[in-house]
Structures are given as C-alpha cells and as structure tokens.
Design a protein around this motif. Structure first.
Motif, PDB file in Angstrom:
ATOM      1  N   VAL A 108       9.679   0.299   5.643  1.00 55.97           N
ATOM      2  CA  VAL A 108      11.081  -0.038   5.892  1.00 55.97           C
ATOM      3  C   VAL A 108      11.420  -1.260   5.051  1.00 55.97           C
ATOM      4  CG1 VAL A 108      12.776  -0.719   7.635  1.00 55.97           C
ATOM      5  CG2 VAL A 108      10.951   0.893   8.236  1.00 55.97           C
ATOM      6  N   ALA A 130      12.905  -4.688   3.814  1.00 60.29           N
ATOM      7  CA  ALA A 130      12.994  -5.937   4.579  1.00 60.29           C
ATOM      8  C   ALA A 130      14.352  -6.106   5.278  1.00 60.29           C
ATOM      9  CB  ALA A 130      12.714  -7.122   3.676  1.00 60.29           C
ATOM     10  N   ARG A 147      14.430  -4.103   8.667  1.00 62.77           N
ATOM     11  CA  ARG A 147      13.393  -4.260   9.683  1.00 62.77           C
ATOM     12  C   ARG A 147      13.987  -4.836  10.962  1.00 62.77           C
ATOM     13  NH1 ARG A 147       9.072  -6.554   5.412  1.00 62.77           N
ATOM     14  NH2 ARG A 147       8.721  -4.554   4.395  1.00 62.77           N
ATOM     15  N   ASN A 148      13.333  -4.530  12.072  1.00 64.80           N
ATOM     16  CA  ASN A 148      13.763  -4.987  13.408  1.00 64.80           C
ATOM     17  C   ASN A 148      15.119  -4.431  13.807  1.00 64.80           C
ATOM     18  OD1 ASN A 148      11.413  -6.594  13.820  1.00 64.80           O
ATOM     19  ND2 ASN A 148      12.294  -8.105  12.425  1.00 64.80           N
ATOM     20  N   LYS A 149      15.459  -3.261  13.239  1.00 67.45           N
ATOM     21  CA  LYS A 149      16.724  -2.607  13.581  1.00 67.45           C
ATOM     22  C   LYS A 149      16.481  -1.183  14.090  1.00 67.45           C
ATOM     23  CE  LYS A 149      19.321  -5.450  10.453  1.00 67.45           C
ATOM     24  NZ  LYS A 149      20.095  -5.604   9.256  1.00 67.45           N
ATOM     25  N   GLY A 178      12.206   2.016  11.572  1.00 68.30           N
ATOM     26  CA  GLY A 178      10.828   2.521  11.584  1.00 68.30           C
ATOM     27  C   GLY A 178      10.535   3.335  12.830  1.00 68.30           C
ATOM     28  N   THR A 179      11.033   2.881  13.960  1.00 70.06           N
ATOM     29  CA  THR A 179      10.842   3.610  15.216  1.00 70.06           C
ATOM     30  C   THR A 179      11.527   4.971  15.153  1.00 70.06           C
ATOM     31  OG1 THR A 179      10.661   1.549  16.444  1.00 70.06           O
ATOM     32  CG2 THR A 179      11.185   3.520  17.716  1.00 70.06           C
ATOM     33  N   ASN A 226      -0.475  -6.229  11.512  1.00 63.80           N
ATOM     34  CA  ASN A 226       0.885  -5.721  11.683  1.00 63.80           C
ATOM     35  C   ASN A 226       1.198  -5.502  13.166  1.00 63.80           C
ATOM     36  OD1 ASN A 226       3.380  -4.537  11.473  1.00 63.80           O
ATOM     37  ND2 ASN A 226       2.802  -3.112   9.846  1.00 63.80           N
ATOM     38  N   ALA A 258       4.260  -3.195  14.276  1.00 68.22           N
ATOM     39  CA  ALA A 258       4.008  -1.752  14.150  1.00 68.22           C
ATOM     40  C   ALA A 258       3.030  -1.284  15.221  1.00 68.22           C
ATOM     41  CB  ALA A 258       3.472  -1.422  12.760  1.00 68.22           C
TER      42      ALA A 258
END
Length: 85
Positions: free
Chosen positions: A10, A12, A15-17, A20-21, A47, A50
């Motif tokens: 993902v 940068a 990320r954290n949005k 990836g999930t 990681n 993750a």
C-alpha cells in the motif's frame, strides 16, 4: 487446495486507511469462493500493523523463516485455515 499471498503493498499516502485490509478481505473472499483449504503468507517480524490485521482475520503463526528478506530480516510464516463441510 492451498493458496499463498505473495505481496500486499500500500502506498504510503494510503496506509492506515483500510486499503490493505480491504485487499486482504478480497483475497479471503476469493479463497472462500474457490474452496481453498489454507491460505499462507509471510510478513516481516517488524511489521506489527500487518501482523495485527492478519491475526484479526484468523491467521496464525506457523514458524519463523530466518533472514528471509534481502536485508536479513526474519519473516513470520502465517496461515489461515478454511473449514468446509
């Protein structure tokens, strides 16, 4: 019968949005459609974000692959089992 995740990356800025999930959930859904028995992946031991997501989705640690990555970092091999009746 089994499947492997080679890479989920993902950018940068995203990320954290949940990107990836969402990708992982799509992979899991496809495995369910295909009646995969076990889904494997490797993740860097460093990681933590993750690893947290994988564990929340039912992955368990199988073993450590020492010096798996080019930079010498170890990988955790994880697997998610699917149960079919």
């Amino acid at each position: 019968e089994d499947a492997s995740v080679t890479n989920i990356a993902v950018a940068a800025d995203f990320r954290n949005k949940g990107v990836g999930t969402a990708v992982l959930d799509a992979i899991i859904d496809e495995c369910k459609k295909l009646k995969v028995n076990k889904l494997f992946l490797e993740v860097r031991v460093s990681n933590a974000p993750a690893i947290h997501v994988y564990r929340k989705r039912g992955f368990v640690d199988i073993y450590i692959r020492e010096r798996y990555y080019e930079d010498g970092e170890d990988a955790i091999v994880m697997a998610k089992n699917f149960v079919w009746s």
